[in-house]
Design a protein around this motif. Structure first.
Motif, PDB file in Angstrom:
ATOM      1  N   ILE A  85      22.128  36.387  34.860  1.00 25.14           N
ATOM      2  CA  ILE A  85      23.315  36.073  35.662  1.00 25.14           C
ATOM      3  C   ILE A  85      23.965  34.806  35.125  1.00 25.14           C
ATOM      4  N   GLN A  86      25.269  34.844  34.982  1.00 24.26           N
ATOM      5  CA  GLN A  86      26.025  33.638  34.668  1.00 24.26           C
ATOM      6  C   GLN A  86      27.185  33.503  35.641  1.00 24.26           C
ATOM      7  N   CYS A  87      27.655  32.283  35.795  1.00 21.53           N
ATOM      8  CA  CYS A  87      28.787  32.022  36.674  1.00 21.53           C
ATOM      9  C   CYS A  87      29.998  31.645  35.834  1.00 21.53           C
ATOM     10  N   LEU A  88      31.115  32.302  36.132  1.00 21.81           N
ATOM     11  CA  LEU A  88      32.373  31.988  35.462  1.00 21.81           C
ATOM     12  C   LEU A  88      33.302  31.262  36.426  1.00 21.81           C
ATOM     13  N   CYS A  89      33.920  30.213  35.941  1.00 22.58           N
ATOM     14  CA  CYS A  89      34.973  29.540  36.692  1.00 22.58           C
ATOM     15  C   CYS A  89      36.303  30.158  36.285  1.00 22.58           C
ATOM     16  N   VAL A  90      37.019  30.717  37.261  1.00 17.00           N
ATOM     17  CA  VAL A  90      38.329  31.329  37.010  1.00 17.00           C
ATOM     18  C   VAL A  90      39.367  30.442  37.685  1.00 17.00           C
ATOM     19  N   GLU A  91      40.188  29.789  36.884  1.00 20.76           N
ATOM     20  CA  GLU A  91      41.142  28.827  37.445  1.00 20.76           C
ATOM     21  C   GLU A  91      42.558  29.108  36.973  1.00 20.76           C
ATOM     22  N   ALA A  92      43.513  28.761  37.822  1.00 23.42           N
ATOM     23  CA  ALA A  92      44.919  28.959  37.482  1.00 23.42           C
ATOM     24  C   ALA A  92      45.304  28.078  36.300  1.00 23.42           C
ATOM     25  N   VAL A  93      46.075  28.644  35.378  1.00 25.59           N
ATOM     26  CA  VAL A  93      46.533  27.879  34.224  1.00 25.59           C
ATOM     27  C   VAL A  93      47.461  26.762  34.675  1.00 25.59           C
ATOM     28  N   ASN A  94      48.322  27.065  35.649  1.00 25.74           N
ATOM     29  CA  ASN A  94      49.251  26.074  36.183  1.00 25.74           C
ATOM     30  C   ASN A  94      49.165  26.104  37.704  1.00 25.74           C
ATOM     31  N   VAL A  95      48.402  25.178  38.261  1.00 24.36           N
ATOM     32  CA  VAL A  95      48.166  25.169  39.706  1.00 24.36           C
ATOM     33  C   VAL A  95      49.471  25.031  40.478  1.00 24.36           C
ATOM     34  N   LYS A  96      50.424  24.334  39.941  1.00 25.92           N
ATOM     35  CA  LYS A  96      51.697  24.082  40.625  1.00 25.92           C
ATOM     36  C   LYS A  96      52.403  25.376  40.988  1.00 25.92           C
ATOM     37  N   PHE A  97      52.295  26.384  40.132  1.00 23.86           N
ATOM     38  CA  PHE A  97      52.998  27.648  40.364  1.00 23.86           C
ATOM     39  C   PHE A  97      52.047  28.766  40.806  1.00 23.86           C
ATOM     40  N   ALA A  98      50.816  28.425  41.096  1.00 27.08           N
ATOM     41  CA  ALA A  98      49.826  29.443  41.461  1.00 27.08           C
ATOM     42  C   ALA A  98      50.073  29.963  42.875  1.00 27.08           C
ATOM     43  N   LYS A  99      49.883  31.262  43.054  1.00 22.98           N
ATOM     44  CA  LYS A  99      49.986  31.881  44.371  1.00 22.98           C
ATOM     45  C   LYS A  99      48.649  31.767  45.097  1.00 22.98           C
ATOM     46  N   GLU A 100      48.680  32.016  46.393  1.00 23.05           N
ATOM     47  CA  GLU A 100      47.431  32.053  47.153  1.00 23.05           C
ATOM     48  C   GLU A 100      46.687  33.329  46.770  1.00 23.05           C
ATOM     49  N   ILE A 101      45.484  33.184  46.247  1.00 18.78           N
ATOM     50  CA  ILE A 101      44.747  34.334  45.742  1.00 18.78           C
ATOM     51  C   ILE A 101      43.490  34.539  46.586  1.00 18.78           C
ATOM     52  N   SER A 102      43.295  35.768  47.049  1.00 17.98           N
ATOM     53  CA  SER A 102      42.168  36.083  47.927  1.00 17.98           C
ATOM     54  C   SER A 102      40.987  36.632  47.132  1.00 17.98           C
ATOM     55  N   HIS A 103      39.860  36.757  47.827  1.00 19.89           N
ATOM     56  CA  HIS A 103      38.665  37.369  47.245  1.00 19.89           C
ATOM     57  C   HIS A 103      38.995  38.770  46.734  1.00 19.89           C
ATOM     58  N   ARG A 104      39.737  39.534  47.519  1.00 21.55           N
ATOM     59  CA  ARG A 104      40.102  40.900  47.126  1.00 21.55           C
ATOM     60  C   ARG A 104      40.942  40.909  45.853  1.00 21.55           C
ATOM     61  N   ASP A 105      41.825  39.927  45.712  1.00 21.23           N
ATOM     62  CA  ASP A 105      42.667  39.850  44.507  1.00 21.23           C
ATOM     63  C   ASP A 105      41.808  39.639  43.258  1.00 21.23           C
ATOM     64  N   TYR A 106      40.879  38.689  43.337  1.00 26.85           N
ATOM     65  CA  TYR A 106      40.009  38.423  42.178  1.00 26.85           C
ATOM     66  C   TYR A 106      39.171  39.653  41.850  1.00 26.85           C
ATOM     67  N   LEU A 107      38.552  40.239  42.874  1.00 23.54           N
ATOM     68  CA  LEU A 107      37.701  41.394  42.636  1.00 23.54           C
ATOM     69  C   LEU A 107      38.511  42.557  42.070  1.00 23.54           C
ATOM     70  N   GLY A 108      39.692  42.789  42.622  1.00 26.45           N
ATOM     71  CA  GLY A 108      40.541  43.876  42.128  1.00 26.45           C
ATOM     72  C   GLY A 108      40.921  43.697  40.669  1.00 26.45           C
ATOM     73  N   ALA A 109      41.257  42.465  40.284  1.00 31.39           N
ATOM     74  CA  ALA A 109      41.628  42.204  38.891  1.00 31.39           C
ATOM     75  C   ALA A 109      40.449  42.472  37.952  1.00 31.39           C
ATOM     76  N   ILE A 110      39.247  42.127  38.400  1.00 31.01           N
ATOM     77  CA  ILE A 110      38.059  42.352  37.571  1.00 31.01           C
ATOM     78  C   ILE A 110      37.754  43.842  37.457  1.00 31.01           C
TER      79      ILE A 110
END
Length: 256
Positions: A85-110
């Motif tokens: 098991i490894q942990c990945l940090c997934v972070e917005a490239v530009n926090v200023k323009f980042a949208k509110e992202i939910s657990h479902r959004d991250y899981l769906g993208a993966i």
């Protein structure tokens, strides 16, 4: 496939893994297990012959876990780092323009990248950053492929120090119930009448302490994890005091 047959196949799979660890003298692991699968693993672990077993999700308070089978003389490290098991940090490239992202959004993208759900463990969100626990085999693929989540550009990196990972966040609510019967607790957790809670319980949609409970009168205890299909995961804490009307005070933690 019917639930009973699916459960039987999974249990047989566990015994096959245990036998493989015993026969070849090396660790063998499951994928990340669902809550029901974890319940089956825990209920059968005492029957696995001549092997040691452990579970780990990548961090001490992870909910999704892998099961590990080890030869009887194998020294499992205290931090269980032997699990793949490894942990990945997934972070917005530009926090200023980042949208509110939910657990479902991250899981769906993966999952849209073609990765099976069983390869992904907990996804822990803090501000505009997600910490994704995953099977180490897919880390290079995720680092290169996960570049967009809900129209927000993201980048991934491996988390080298577990102390960086934030604690699990919860929605916390205090209330009171007539008793610690499961139907009372479920009703309080989902803000419903006891009739609705009883229906969910009778249909096998409620797991308490990692086991399916179909009795409304099952008595919950302090620090009990409860999963309600379609509503989420919770943890129950029982206070020592009661209300003036004799109701039991409880605290409900809902996983975010």
């Amino acid at each position: 496939m019917a639930d009973g047959k699916r459960d039987s196949f999974f249990v047989q799979h566990l015994y096959d893994l245990a036998e493989r660890a015993r026969r070849y003298g090396s660790p063998v692991f499951t994928d990340f297990m669902t809550t029901k699968e974890l319940s089956l693993f825990l209920n059968h672990k005492k029957f696995f012959r001549d092997v040691r077993v452990a579970t780990w999700g990548g961090h001490e308070d992870c909910d999704h876990k892998m099961g590990g089978f080890f030869p009887a003389d194998y020294d499992v490290a205290p931090d269980l780092c032997v699990f793949p098991i490894q942990c990945l940090c997934v972070e917005a490239v530009n926090v200023k323009f980042a949208k509110e992202i939910s657990h479902r959004d991250y899981l769906g993208a993966i999952l849209n990248l073609g990765i099976e759900r069983s390869m992904i463990g907990d996804i822990r969100i803090s501000n505009h950053t997600a910490y994704v626990f995953c099977n180490e085999e897919f880390v290079p693929f995720l680092i290169n492929g996960l570049i967009l989540v809900r129209r927000t550009s993201v980048r991934c990196r491996i988390v080298e120090n577990l102390e960086e990972i934030p604690a699990q966040e919860y929605e916390i609510r205090e209330c009171s119930v007539a008793s610690l019967r499961l139907d009372n607790i479920v009703a309080a957790m989902i803000h419903s009448a006891r009739g609705k809670a009883a229906e969910l319980i009778s249909q096998g949609n409620v797991l308490a302490d990692y086991e399916e409970r179909t009795s409304n009168s099952y008595r919950c205890k302090d620090n009990t994890p409860i999963t309600i299909k379609g509503y989420g995961k919770y943890k129950l804490f029982v206070k020592e005091e009661q209300t003036r009307k004799g109701k039991q005070k409880i605290t409900i933690y809902k996983y975010k």
